[in-house]
Design a protein around this motif. Structure first.
Motif, PDB file in Angstrom:
ATOM      1  N   GLY A  31     -42.391 -29.047 -19.780  1.00  0.00           N
ATOM      2  CA  GLY A  31     -43.014 -28.164 -19.057  1.00  0.00           C
ATOM      3  C   GLY A  31     -42.144 -27.161 -20.020  1.00  0.00           C
ATOM      4  N   SER A  32     -42.498 -26.147 -18.822  1.00  0.00           N
ATOM      5  CA  SER A  32     -42.059 -24.305 -18.545  1.00  0.00           C
ATOM      6  C   SER A  32     -41.593 -24.348 -17.144  1.00  0.00           C
ATOM      7  CB  SER A  32     -43.033 -23.811 -19.790  1.00  0.00           C
ATOM      8  OG  SER A  32     -44.246 -23.757 -18.932  1.00  0.00           O
ATOM      9  N   LEU A  33     -41.384 -23.150 -17.401  1.00  0.00           N
ATOM     10  CA  LEU A  33     -41.132 -22.278 -15.886  1.00  0.00           C
ATOM     11  C   LEU A  33     -43.147 -22.329 -15.231  1.00  0.00           C
ATOM     12  CD1 LEU A  33     -38.878 -20.516 -14.031  1.00  0.00           C
ATOM     13  CD2 LEU A  33     -39.549 -18.980 -15.289  1.00  0.00           C
ATOM     14  N   ASP A  34     -43.282 -22.130 -16.145  1.00  0.00           N
ATOM     15  CA  ASP A  34     -44.947 -21.692 -15.857  1.00  0.00           C
ATOM     16  C   ASP A  34     -45.605 -23.338 -14.926  1.00  0.00           C
ATOM     17  OD1 ASP A  34     -44.718 -18.870 -15.943  1.00  0.00           O
ATOM     18  OD2 ASP A  34     -45.771 -18.977 -17.671  1.00  0.00           O
ATOM     19  N   SER A  35     -45.073 -24.004 -16.145  1.00  0.00           N
ATOM     20  CA  SER A  35     -45.625 -25.239 -15.255  1.00  0.00           C
ATOM     21  C   SER A  35     -44.912 -26.507 -14.271  1.00  0.00           C
ATOM     22  CB  SER A  35     -45.692 -26.785 -16.687  1.00  0.00           C
ATOM     23  OG  SER A  35     -44.499 -26.622 -16.960  1.00  0.00           O
ATOM     24  N   LEU A  36     -43.391 -26.119 -13.648  1.00  0.00           N
ATOM     25  CA  LEU A  36     -42.824 -25.966 -12.453  1.00  0.00           C
ATOM     26  C   LEU A  36     -43.923 -26.492 -11.363  1.00  0.00           C
ATOM     27  CD1 LEU A  36     -39.760 -24.624 -12.944  1.00  0.00           C
ATOM     28  CD2 LEU A  36     -40.062 -27.121 -13.199  1.00  0.00           C
ATOM     29  N   PRO A  37     -44.508 -25.554 -10.920  1.00  0.00           N
ATOM     30  CA  PRO A  37     -45.536 -26.201  -9.649  1.00  0.00           C
ATOM     31  C   PRO A  37     -46.263 -27.194  -9.884  1.00  0.00           C
ATOM     32  CG  PRO A  37     -45.541 -23.254  -9.457  1.00  0.00           C
ATOM     33  CD  PRO A  37     -44.916 -24.520 -11.408  1.00  0.00           C
ATOM     34  N   ASP A  38     -46.978 -27.213 -11.254  1.00  0.00           N
ATOM     35  CA  ASP A  38     -47.693 -28.573 -10.916  1.00  0.00           C
ATOM     36  C   ASP A  38     -46.729 -29.691 -10.994  1.00  0.00           C
ATOM     37  OD1 ASP A  38     -50.127 -27.223 -10.784  1.00  0.00           O
ATOM     38  OD2 ASP A  38     -50.353 -26.955 -13.631  1.00  0.00           O
ATOM     39  N   GLN A  39     -45.993 -29.982 -11.942  1.00  0.00           N
ATOM     40  CA  GLN A  39     -44.703 -31.043 -11.811  1.00  0.00           C
ATOM     41  C   GLN A  39     -44.225 -31.309 -10.195  1.00  0.00           C
ATOM     42  OE1 GLN A  39     -41.559 -30.610 -14.704  1.00  0.00           O
ATOM     43  NE2 GLN A  39     -41.094 -32.489 -14.334  1.00  0.00           N
ATOM     44  N   ALA A  40     -44.018 -29.972  -9.970  1.00  0.00           N
ATOM     45  CA  ALA A  40     -43.221 -30.134  -8.275  1.00  0.00           C
ATOM     46  C   ALA A  40     -44.212 -30.862  -7.526  1.00  0.00           C
ATOM     47  CB  ALA A  40     -42.816 -29.247  -7.471  1.00  0.00           C
ATOM     48  N   ALA A  41     -45.807 -30.264  -7.650  1.00  0.00           N
ATOM     49  CA  ALA A  41     -46.703 -30.990  -6.590  1.00  0.00           C
ATOM     50  C   ALA A  41     -46.756 -32.989  -7.110  1.00  0.00           C
ATOM     51  CB  ALA A  41     -48.049 -30.574  -7.449  1.00  0.00           C
ATOM     52  N   GLU A  42     -46.939 -32.638  -8.989  1.00  0.00           N
ATOM     53  CA  GLU A  42     -46.698 -34.725  -8.303  1.00  0.00           C
ATOM     54  C   GLU A  42     -45.618 -35.519  -7.871  1.00  0.00           C
ATOM     55  OE1 GLU A  42     -46.758 -35.007 -12.471  1.00  0.00           O
ATOM     56  OE2 GLU A  42     -48.587 -33.588 -13.064  1.00  0.00           O
ATOM     57  N   VAL A  43     -44.494 -34.957  -8.440  1.00  0.00           N
ATOM     58  CA  VAL A  43     -43.119 -35.536  -7.213  1.00  0.00           C
ATOM     59  C   VAL A  43     -43.449 -35.560  -5.945  1.00  0.00           C
ATOM     60  CG1 VAL A  43     -40.897 -35.124  -6.691  1.00  0.00           C
ATOM     61  CG2 VAL A  43     -42.048 -34.146  -9.180  1.00  0.00           C
ATOM     62  N   THR A  44     -44.076 -34.264  -4.718  1.00  0.00           N
ATOM     63  CA  THR A  44     -44.590 -34.693  -3.618  1.00  0.00           C
ATOM     64  C   THR A  44     -45.021 -35.589  -3.362  1.00  0.00           C
ATOM     65  OG1 THR A  44     -43.688 -32.050  -3.546  1.00  0.00           O
ATOM     66  CG2 THR A  44     -45.363 -33.360  -2.188  1.00  0.00           C
ATOM     67  N   ALA A  45     -46.286 -35.928  -4.431  1.00  0.00           N
ATOM     68  CA  ALA A  45     -46.891 -36.563  -4.313  1.00  0.00           C
ATOM     69  C   ALA A  45     -46.636 -38.355  -4.039  1.00  0.00           C
ATOM     70  CB  ALA A  45     -48.861 -36.646  -5.173  1.00  0.00           C
ATOM     71  N   THR A  46     -45.688 -38.503  -5.406  1.00  0.00           N
ATOM     72  CA  THR A  46     -45.276 -39.300  -5.240  1.00  0.00           C
ATOM     73  C   THR A  46     -44.174 -40.007  -4.078  1.00  0.00           C
ATOM     74  OG1 THR A  46     -44.971 -39.659  -7.626  1.00  0.00           O
ATOM     75  CG2 THR A  46     -43.126 -41.293  -6.756  1.00  0.00           C
ATOM     76  N   THR A  47     -43.317 -38.791  -3.542  1.00  0.00           N
ATOM     77  CA  THR A  47     -42.238 -38.768  -2.564  1.00  0.00           C
ATOM     78  C   THR A  47     -43.217 -39.116  -0.771  1.00  0.00           C
ATOM     79  OG1 THR A  47     -40.492 -37.459  -3.348  1.00  0.00           O
ATOM     80  CG2 THR A  47     -41.046 -37.324  -0.594  1.00  0.00           C
TER      81      THR A  47
END
Length: 235
Positions: free
Chosen positions: A204-220
Motif C-alpha cells: 500500500g501507500s499513504l493514500d491507501s491507508l484508510p482502506d487498509q485500516a477499515a479492513e483491520v477494523t472489520a477484523t477487530t
C-alpha cells in the motif's frame, strides 16, 4: 526502504521490528530476545512510562470456540498460516519511534492467543491477551496512545494516526515510507480486561491507508463481538 519480498516471507517465525529503523529479521522464539546486526538499530527498551502494574488475580480464560482467525486467508501455496494457539509464534515487538508498544508487560495469570499468516508482500497478525484486571489493560492502552500521539516521522518512516471506530477503546496507526511502496496498519483495542492487536502489511501507500485500516477494523469488530458474546470480558 520498505521491507523486501524475502523479508516479508520470513516474518513467520521471526521477529518483526516496526518503527526502529527499517524492519529487521531477528530470533523470534519466545525465550530469546532479538539480536540485531551491527548495522541494525537495537530494539527499544520500554521507557519508565511503560505500565507494569502488579498482577491482581487470574484472567478470564479464552474458550476454545473463540475464532481469532475469522476472515483470515486460508493456507495455500502462496500463504503460510500459523493457526491460533497460546504457544504460537509471537507477533514480534511493535516499536514506534524507539518506544515499544507491543508486546505488553508480562502479567502472571494472563492468557494469550495468537495467529499469523504471511504471503508475498502480505502479513496478517492477531494477538489477544486476557489480563487479570481492567486497570492493567487501561494502563497499557494509555501507554500505546501516548506513544502513538507523539510519533509522526523518523528517518524514512511516516506514522499516520487513523480514525477508526471499533466500538471500543482503540488506537490505530499506519506506517508508510518516504520512498517505495509498502504500508502497515497497527490497531490495539481494549475490551474490559482484554487487549487485542491486529496488524497487517501490504503493498500500500499513504493514500491507501484508510482502506487498509477499515479492513483491520472489520477484523477487530468480528473478534471483539466474540469477546463480548463469550463473556470473556465485560462489554
Amino acid at each position: 526502504m520498505p521491507p523486501s519480498r524475502s523479508l516479508i516471507a520470513a516474518l513467520l517465525g521471526t521477529a518483526l521490528l516496526v518503527g526502529c529503523g527499517e524492519r529487521t529479521e531477528a530470533d523470534g522464539s519466545a525465550a530469546a530476545s532479538p539480536t540485531p546486526s551491527p548495522a541494525t538499530p537495537s530494539p527499544a527498551t520500554p521507557s519508565s512510562a511503560t505500565p507494569s502494574p502488579a498482577a491482581s488475580g487470574t484472567a478470564a480464560p479464552l474458550p476454545a470456540e473463540l475464532d481469532l482467525m475469522t476472515g483470515m486467508v486460508s493456507q495455500s501455496l502462496d500463504h503460510d498460516v500459523v493457526r491460533q494457539g497460546s504457544d504460537g509464534t509471537r507477533i514480534a515487538p511493535v516499536v514506534m519511534c524507539h518506544e515499544q508498544v507491543w508486546p505488553t508487560h508480562r502479567v502472571e495469570g494472563s492468557h494469550r492467543l495468537v495467529t499469523t499468516v504471511v504471503g508475498p508482500e502480505y502479513f496478517d497478525g492477531r494477538e489477544l491477551l486476557s489480563l487479570p484486571s481492567e486497570d492493567e489493560a487501561r494502563a497499557t492502552m494509555a501507554h500505546v496512545r501516548t506513544v502513538a500521539q507523539g510519533c509522526r516521522r523518523m528517518d524514512n518512516q511516516v506514522w499516520t494516526s487513523l480514525q477508526q471506530d471499533t466500538g471500543h477503546d482503540s488506537v490505530t496507526v499506519g506506517l508508510t515510507w518516504t520512498e517505495g511502496m509498502g504500508s502497515s496498519v497497527v490497531q490495539v483495542t481494549r475490551v474490559g480486561s482484554v487487549l487485542l492487536l491486529v496488524m497487517t502489511y501490504g503493498e500500500g501507500s499513504l493514500d491507501s491507508l484508510p482502506d487498509q485500516a477499515a479492513e483491520v477494523t472489520a477484523t477487530t469488530r468480528r473478534i471483539t463481538r466474540q469477546v463480548c458474546s463469550l463473556e470473556i470480558a465485560a462489554c
